[in-house]
Design an enzyme around this catalytic site. Structure first.
Site, mmCIF file in Angstrom:
data_model
loop_
_atom_site.group_PDB
_atom_site.id
_atom_site.type_symbol
_atom_site.label_atom_id
_atom_site.label_comp_id
_atom_site.label_asym_id
_atom_site.label_seq_id
_atom_site.Cartn_x
_atom_site.Cartn_y
_atom_site.Cartn_z
ATOM 1 N N GLU A 302 0.983 -0.825 -0.125
ATOM 2 C CA GLU A 302 -0.132 0.096 -0.301
ATOM 3 C C GLU A 302 0.546 0.888 -0.018
ATOM 4 O O GLU A 302 0.837 1.492 1.058
ATOM 5 C CB GLU A 302 -0.680 0.026 0.744
ATOM 6 C CG GLU A 302 -1.947 -1.369 1.476
ATOM 7 C CD GLU A 302 -2.807 -1.229 0.699
ATOM 8 O OE1 GLU A 302 -3.063 0.307 0.453
ATOM 9 O OE2 GLU A 302 -3.658 -2.134 0.958
ATOM 10 N N CYS A 337 -2.397 9.281 2.069
ATOM 11 C CA CYS A 337 -2.081 8.712 1.662
ATOM 12 C C CYS A 337 -3.090 9.639 0.348
ATOM 13 O O CYS A 337 -2.616 9.387 -0.738
ATOM 14 C CB CYS A 337 -1.974 7.177 1.471
ATOM 15 S SG CYS A 337 -3.729 6.969 2.247
HETATM 16 N N1 LIG Z 1 -1.262 3.398 0.272
HETATM 17 C C1 LIG Z 1 -1.847 3.614 2.079
HETATM 18 O O1 LIG Z 1 -3.008 3.080 2.397
HETATM 19 C C2 LIG Z 1 -0.824 4.407 2.262
HETATM 20 C C3 LIG Z 1 -1.488 4.940 4.080
HETATM 21 C C4 LIG Z 1 -0.332 5.639 4.360
HETATM 22 C C5 LIG Z 1 0.332 6.241 4.167
HETATM 23 N N2 LIG Z 1 1.437 5.798 2.441
HETATM 24 C C6 LIG Z 1 2.288 6.494 1.848
HETATM 25 O O2 LIG Z 1 3.306 6.669 3.468
HETATM 26 C C7 LIG Z 1 4.537 7.634 2.852
HETATM 27 C C8 LIG Z 1 3.972 8.087 4.058
HETATM 28 O O3 LIG Z 1 4.959 7.148 4.895
HETATM 29 P P1 LIG Z 1 6.589 7.101 5.498
HETATM 30 O O4 LIG Z 1 7.130 8.189 5.158
HETATM 31 O O5 LIG Z 1 5.979 6.789 6.787
HETATM 32 O O6 LIG Z 1 7.153 6.179 5.026
HETATM 33 P P2 LIG Z 1 8.301 5.043 4.964
HETATM 34 O O7 LIG Z 1 8.373 4.484 3.659
HETATM 35 O O8 LIG Z 1 9.433 5.873 5.302
HETATM 36 O O9 LIG Z 1 8.384 4.948 6.115
HETATM 37 C C9 LIG Z 1 6.924 3.773 6.322
HETATM 38 C C10 LIG Z 1 7.792 1.927 7.482
HETATM 39 O O10 LIG Z 1 8.712 1.052 6.789
HETATM 40 C C11 LIG Z 1 9.379 1.284 7.611
HETATM 41 N N3 LIG Z 1 11.068 0.753 6.520
HETATM 42 C C12 LIG Z 1 11.873 1.762 6.076
HETATM 43 N N4 LIG Z 1 12.639 1.583 5.715
HETATM 44 C C13 LIG Z 1 12.425 -0.218 5.688
HETATM 45 C C14 LIG Z 1 13.498 -0.889 5.510
HETATM 46 N N5 LIG Z 1 14.179 -1.353 4.713
HETATM 47 N N6 LIG Z 1 12.591 -1.643 5.497
HETATM 48 C C15 LIG Z 1 11.553 -2.753 5.637
HETATM 49 N N7 LIG Z 1 11.038 -1.353 6.955
HETATM 50 C C16 LIG Z 1 11.118 0.220 6.602
HETATM 51 C C17 LIG Z 1 9.510 2.969 8.431
HETATM 52 O O11 LIG Z 1 9.949 2.873 9.312
HETATM 53 C C18 LIG Z 1 8.294 3.053 8.516
HETATM 54 O O12 LIG Z 1 7.241 2.200 9.456
HETATM 55 C C19 LIG Z 1 2.982 8.137 1.377
HETATM 56 O O13 LIG Z 1 3.516 8.223 0.972
HETATM 57 C C20 LIG Z 1 2.631 7.802 1.992
HETATM 58 O O14 LIG Z 1 1.582 8.193 0.404
HETATM 59 C C21 LIG Z 1 -0.281 4.894 2.233
#
Ligand SMILES: NC(=O)c1ccc[n+]([C@@H]2O[C@H](COP(=O)([O-])OP(=O)(O)OC[C@H]3O[C@@H](n4cnc5c(N)ncnc54)[C@H](O)[C@@H]3O)[C@@H](O)[C@H]2O)c1
Length: 511
Positions: A302, A337
């Site tokens: 997602e 998002c």
């Molecule tokens: N499609 C959806 O339903 C949805 C919902 C909410 C947010 N989002 C998206 O999320 C983004 C914002 O969130 P963010 O900045 O926290 O995202 P992010 O990808 O930086 O982090 C998301 C999660 O992944 C973890 N993470 C980071 N690197 C990782 C790795 N290499 N391996 C495993 N886990 C890892 C982070 O610690 C965090 O818990 C925006 O792009 C938004 O559109 C999408």
């Protein structure tokens, strides 16, 4: 201990002896209403001088770690939460815990089917608790402390979560595992399909919906017999940590879920070592793409959204449409998002008072009630730089906003920007050298606005075709031919159509 005890009560008293279970349920819930016995923090009191601590949960126990990550209060920069983050040398207990779960899961239609009912009971109790004003206020305020948004927006998360749990009460979990049967070719031959778990799984969630995303994903995984390890962004993981305590209080078996705090790199390592059979990742496309490769496709994603709204030629209800645009682009400071990233308006709308109404609504937003607030993944400078690059495009102009918030103590690591809209001409958007810049997701109170004439609709459709983060979209019109044209020639996760169409506010029934 309390949670183990309650689980035993639930099992013993469960379906066959419903009354005694119910009475212990009422006893505990009425006690909890006064003192919230599951909670280890008070949302209002967390501060630099009284920091909260967030622990991990593995193999049935709450644990600390060698190091802790100090989270800064997004409103004043004080270090106010210490998160016990596991580093790469400390992941072994989590790897072992996941490996204890077989591929066929903790339950399936042939194994421990009574657990479907157990989860119906846990959901009923958790829904009941979350419906109590004291409990819902506790989670709403806790969300506000770490992911600042208005009370109403934060409460929305609690409400949706509560309704979700209510929906999966009683027998509904077992109905979720409904199977099918098809007659075969000859006597004695039939095929049956069963809902089967993956077994050991991982759930990784972002910062913006600290309660709703992890709880809905976790419970869905548990209902079908999986054993998840859950990792929530450390900036906000205190909310899910407290929710884990509530779930234990409601009878969640302690062996069923592990909860880990770590940075992304450590979590990535854990996934490679523990090798869960499925990972559900919600977050940025950058991390999503890395994990899809590392995990060889054993992942559901997602990820980001560059969410568009097209206003059709029929101008009606300008006040209402302006209000929805304001909510879509700027509620939660644009950190959904599904937030409106670009608005394509038919020239008939630009002749109306739409933009001035949007400006007025945006100007009403204020830090005091968190209708605008800190941006957790972009700094003010990054957002202003992006705006400057856009304003270099010929014909582009600032419609409103474009300045840092004033009189605040939001720390520099976070962003603080007034709700902003930048106009870019459609012909410029379509140019190769501009397209990527204009369609970059800025996870903050920021949107692009453009205008088109009747004969330019194919250009809009071309722009929508070329985007790649297709998450939500809205086609605002009551003209059936226009709706058909746009919906039939676009792809999206969710498309909202009609005069009331919006990009955000996914109602509970989406799930
Ligand atoms: N499609 C959806 O339903 C949805 C919902 C909410 C947010 N989002 C998206 O999320 C983004 C914002 O969130 P963010 O900045 O926290 O995202 P992010 O990808 O930086 O982090 C998301 C999660 O992944 C973890 N993470 C980071 N690197 C990782 C790795 N290499 N391996 C495993 N886990 C890892 C982070 O610690 C965090 O818990 C925006 O792009 C938004 O559109 C999408």
């Amino acid at each position: 201990m309390g949670s183990r005890l309650l689980f035993r009560q639930a099992r013993i008293g469960g379906p066959r002896n419903g009354r005694s279970w119910l009475s212990s349920f009422h006893h505990l819930s009425s006690r909890s209403l006064h003192s919230l016995p599951f909670a280890t923090v008070n949302a209002e009191e967390i501060s630099g001088s009284r920091p909260a601590e967030v622990e991990n949960f593995v193999q049935g126990n709450w644990t600390k770690s060698k190091n802790s990550n100090e989270i800064l209060d997004p409103l004043n920069g004080e270090p106010f939460i210490k998160v016990a983050e596991v580093d790469e040398t400390e992941i072994q207990p989590f790897v072992e815990s996941l490996s204890k779960c077989p591929k066929h899961g903790l339950h399936n239609p042939f194994k421990a089917p009574e657990r479907y009912l157990l989860y119906g009971d846990i959901s009923a109790k958790a829904a009941h608790m979350l419906a109590q004003p004291k409990v819902s206020d506790f989670f709403t305020r806790l969300i506000q402390r770490v992911a600042p948004k208005s009370y109403q927006q934060a409460f929305g998360e609690v409400y949706v979560t509560q309704k979700f749990l209510e929906n999966f009460s009683g027998d509904q979990v077992r109905f979720l595992a409904r199977s099918f049967g098809v007659p075969g070719n000859h006597l004695g031959q039939q095929s049956h399909g069963f809902r089967w778990p993956y077994g050991p799984v991982a759930i990784i969630t972002p910062f913006n919906f600290p309660l709703e995303i992890p709880v809905l994903q976790l419970m869905g995984a548990l209902y079908m017999g999986n054993k998840p390890v859950v990792k929530v962004d450390s900036k906000v993981s205190i909310v899910m940590e407290q929710m884990m305590r509530l779930l234990h209080h409601c009878g969640l078996p302690v062996e069923d879920v592990d909860f880990i705090n770590s940075d992304g790199k450590t979590m990535n390592r854990l996934l490679l070592e523990a090798n869960p059979r499925m990972t559900l990742f919600t977050g940025s496309s950058r991390v999503a793409e890395k994990l899809a490769t590392d995990l060889k496709g054993q992942i559901k994603l997602e990820d980001a959204g560059f969410d568009w709204k097209v206003l059709g030629p029929d101008v009606q209800e300008v006040d209402y449409v302006a209000w929805v645009c304001d909510q879509d682009a700027y509620a939660c400071s644009g950190q959904k998002c599904s937030a409106q990233s670009i608005l394509f308006m038919h020239e008939n709308w630009s002749k109306s008072s739409l933009i001035s109404k949007m400006r007025n609504l945006a100007e009403r937003r204020k830090l005091e009630d968190l209708t605008i607030g800190p941006v957790l993944t972009f700094t003010t400078g990054q957002m202003l730089d992006h705006m400057s690059s856009l304003l270099c495009i010929p014909g582009s102009k600032l419609l409103f906003g474009g300045e840092p918030l004033e009189n605040h103590s939001i720390p520099h690591i976070y962003g603080a920007l007034k709700p902003t809209a930048v106009y870019v001409p459609i012909d410029e958007i379509l140019k190769e050298e501009n397209f990527e810049l204009v369609t970059r997701e800025i996870f903050g109170p920021f949107q692009i606005v453009t205008e088109y004439k009747d004969d330019q609709l194919p250009k809009i459709l071309d722009a929508l075709e070329r985007m790649h983060a297709h998450l939500t979209a809205a086609v605002v019109s009551n003209d059936p031919l226009f709706l058909q044209e746009v919906i039939g020639k676009t792809v999206n996760g969710t498309t909202y159509a009609g005069l009331r169409a919006r990009t955000t506010g996914a109602p509970q029934n989406h799930w």
